[in-house]
Design an enzyme around this catalytic site. Structure first.
Site, PDB file in Angstrom:
ATOM      1  CD  GLN A  35     -23.241 -45.982-121.022  1.00  0.00           C
ATOM      2  OE1 GLN A  35     -22.873 -46.393-122.114  1.00  0.00           O
ATOM      3  NE2 GLN A  35     -22.535 -46.192-119.928  1.00  0.00           N
ATOM      4  CB  CYS A  36     -30.816 -44.746-123.976  1.00  0.00           C
ATOM      5  SG  CYS A  36     -32.144 -44.731-125.182  1.00  0.00           S
ATOM      6  N   GLY A  37     -30.342 -42.151-125.788  1.00  0.00           N
ATOM      7  CA  GLY A  37     -30.837 -40.815-126.101  1.00  0.00           C
ATOM      8  C   GLY A  37     -32.105 -40.467-125.335  1.00  0.00           C
TER       9      GLY A  37
END
Length: 160
Positions: A35-37
């Site tokens: 759930q990271c850029g």
């Protein structure tokens, strides 16, 4: 002096992996998060893995929840996410800490071998370490370095 091949890690399905099994291979170790850029880097990591796997190269993903809680799922959640969304076939490992007193021994060693912008701490998800065939760290790359940009260094390491 220890090398990458002196360590063990737990695979995402719970099996112990002796990293000596990568002796003679070039490896890109990456601390990952779902759930990271930078999560879309999974796709380019998979492409790099596929491009060089037959030459003795592997990407190894180590999920980490230390940065903004961006890897909250279980190992089975992470494995399903990576396969469904990015077609990941490269080896994934169980969740680890990469900084602090509980950091996995592989990451404690990697940080001691190649410091970055914050000294020997890892700054964020998708920090990458290129390991040569001899088990020594060739280079360290920050989160913003796209896996495709590492190809020349991977090719150089493979030719050694």
């Amino acid at each position: 002096m220890p090398t990458f091949h002196d360590f063990k890690a737990t695979s995402i399905d719970g099996a112990e992996v002796d990293l000596a099994s990568y002796d003679g291979s070039v490896v890109l170790v990456v601390n990952t998060a779902s759930q990271c850029g930078f999560t879309p880097q999974y796709a380019s990591l998979q492409r790099v893995h596929e491009a060089y796997a037959d030459q003795g190269f592997a990407v190894l993903g180590f999920p980490c929840d230390q940065f903004g809680g961006q890897e909250p799922g279980t190992e089975s959640d992470i494995a399903a996410f990576c396969e469904k969304n990015y077609g990941v076939t490269f080896p994934m490992f169980g969740k680890v800490d990469v900084n602090g007193p509980d950091s996995h021994p592989v990451f404690a060693w990697l940080r001691s071998e190649q410091s970055g912008m914050l000294g020997n701490k890892i700054r964020w998800n998708f920090t990458k370490f290129l390991i040569g065939r001899d088990g020594l760290v060739v280079s360290r790359y920050g989160s913003t370095t796209a896996p495709g940009k590492i190809r020349p260094d991977i090719e150089a390491a493979l030719s050694r």
